[in-house]
Scaffold this active site. Sequence first.
Site, mmCIF file in Angstrom:
data_model
loop_
_atom_site.group_PDB
_atom_site.id
_atom_site.type_symbol
_atom_site.label_atom_id
_atom_site.label_comp_id
_atom_site.label_asym_id
_atom_site.label_seq_id
_atom_site.Cartn_x
_atom_site.Cartn_y
_atom_site.Cartn_z
ATOM 1 N N ASP A 1 12.285 55.208 -13.180
ATOM 2 C CA ASP A 1 12.208 53.829 -12.686
ATOM 3 C C ASP A 1 11.035 53.080 -13.330
ATOM 4 O O ASP A 1 10.685 53.354 -14.474
ATOM 5 C CB ASP A 1 12.069 53.879 -11.152
ATOM 6 C CG ASP A 1 12.753 52.723 -10.456
ATOM 7 O OD1 ASP A 1 12.336 51.572 -10.675
ATOM 8 O OD2 ASP A 1 13.695 52.967 -9.685
ATOM 9 N N HIS B 1 9.476 48.225 -7.841
ATOM 10 C CA HIS B 1 10.817 48.778 -7.671
ATOM 11 C C HIS B 1 10.794 50.300 -7.552
ATOM 12 O O HIS B 1 11.424 50.882 -6.658
ATOM 13 C CB HIS B 1 11.662 48.338 -8.869
ATOM 14 C CG HIS B 1 13.101 48.675 -8.796
ATOM 15 N ND1 HIS B 1 13.621 49.830 -9.332
ATOM 16 C CD2 HIS B 1 14.156 47.991 -8.277
ATOM 17 C CE1 HIS B 1 14.934 49.847 -9.146
ATOM 18 N NE2 HIS B 1 15.286 48.744 -8.506
ATOM 19 N N SER C 1 20.252 49.489 -6.281
ATOM 20 C CA SER C 1 19.012 50.257 -6.481
ATOM 21 C C SER C 1 18.497 50.853 -5.188
ATOM 22 O O SER C 1 17.847 51.891 -5.190
ATOM 23 C CB SER C 1 17.914 49.355 -7.051
ATOM 24 O OG SER C 1 17.970 49.289 -8.443
#
Length: 399
Positions: free
Chosen positions: A160, A191, A346
Amino acid sequence: MVCLKTLSVFLAAFAAADARAVFKTQGHKNSEMIPDNYIVVMKDGVSQDDFKAHISSVASIHSTNKAKRGTNTQGMKREFDIMNWRGYHGHFDRDTLEEILNDSKVDYVEQDQVVRISGLVTQRSAPSWGLGRVSHRQAGSRDYVFDDSAGRGVTIYGVDTGIDINHQDFRGRARWGTNTADRDNADRHGHGTHTASTFAGTAYGIAKNANIVAVKVLGSDGSGSTSGIIAGINYCVQDAQQRGILGKAAMNLSLGGGFSQANNDAVTRAQNAGIFVAVAAGNDNRDARNYSPASAPAVCTVASSTINDSKSSFSNWGPVVDIYAPGSDIIAARPGGGSTTMSGTSMASPHVAGMGAYMIGMGADPRQVCDRLKQLATAAIRNPGSSTTNRLLYNGSGQ
């Protein structure tokens, strides 16, 4: 005699054509190609010695062509070796590319492309509901019911934007792995910290006792490259192999781009090696078959659901989707401390990565986890999309 000569010429031409590697073109119209950057994949069975000889030859050819034509190409950048699936990424001129394609040891070449996160930031004060949903057959409960092993002894690789490994939600269970994106090992986007908190955070996570490894493949803007993703996957497999945890590991990829055979092949090798791989289906409300790594048949492809058990409006769909999981308005950790809320496939994918680790911790084979999760799942999703499963993630708690 003339006929035999003609046949010989034909067979020679056919053999030459057959020896030439395939140049694969990605089919998705929204793919963002990176100019003059290519991923080269060797044929199965090419030895390490032959691979190194090929690398040396290509470096020499590129150097000669660069000097002759004055190009600004950079040549070889990265090498890959994922359980003997060998290849490399380089920045090459057209003439060097032609030489690569003509090498009989090369299986295929594809142009590198941009890959992005599959998450959307929303309001920061939304309630967390995903944990309760995946431990109950019916919607509405806020209680998370789970086996207290909770992924103990299992390692999850977060591929990520990086992870704030010092965040209090990880309680010392997170460590740094590698960075294929840039020179900054911090998670400047948030994120990756959020997804890691979802799959293994103490407060917000599914597998609360699992170990976490930060594999940074995306930069602060949430984008990276297919070659960088493959390099990250390469690291995960080699690290798991060196530490003796193949069969006790999972991987989350909350990212995606246009179709890429190389990306799909890399995650397939990781899955087959003994790492359970969960990937986001994508956020374009389109058929996930056009995206990678979502379209890889071997991995567990995850679409996003809402608190009302509907398909999230943004979620990709299609026959390659294996399962739905909560993805709208998910609260989890943010870099520097505290929490934030994000939405996207996600956020759905790490629910499944965490659940995979949870199952592995109780003795499941990583290669069979996705099928097991589909068997356990609840037929709950309304309007899941054309040719798409309606099965929602469930941990088998009996609630």
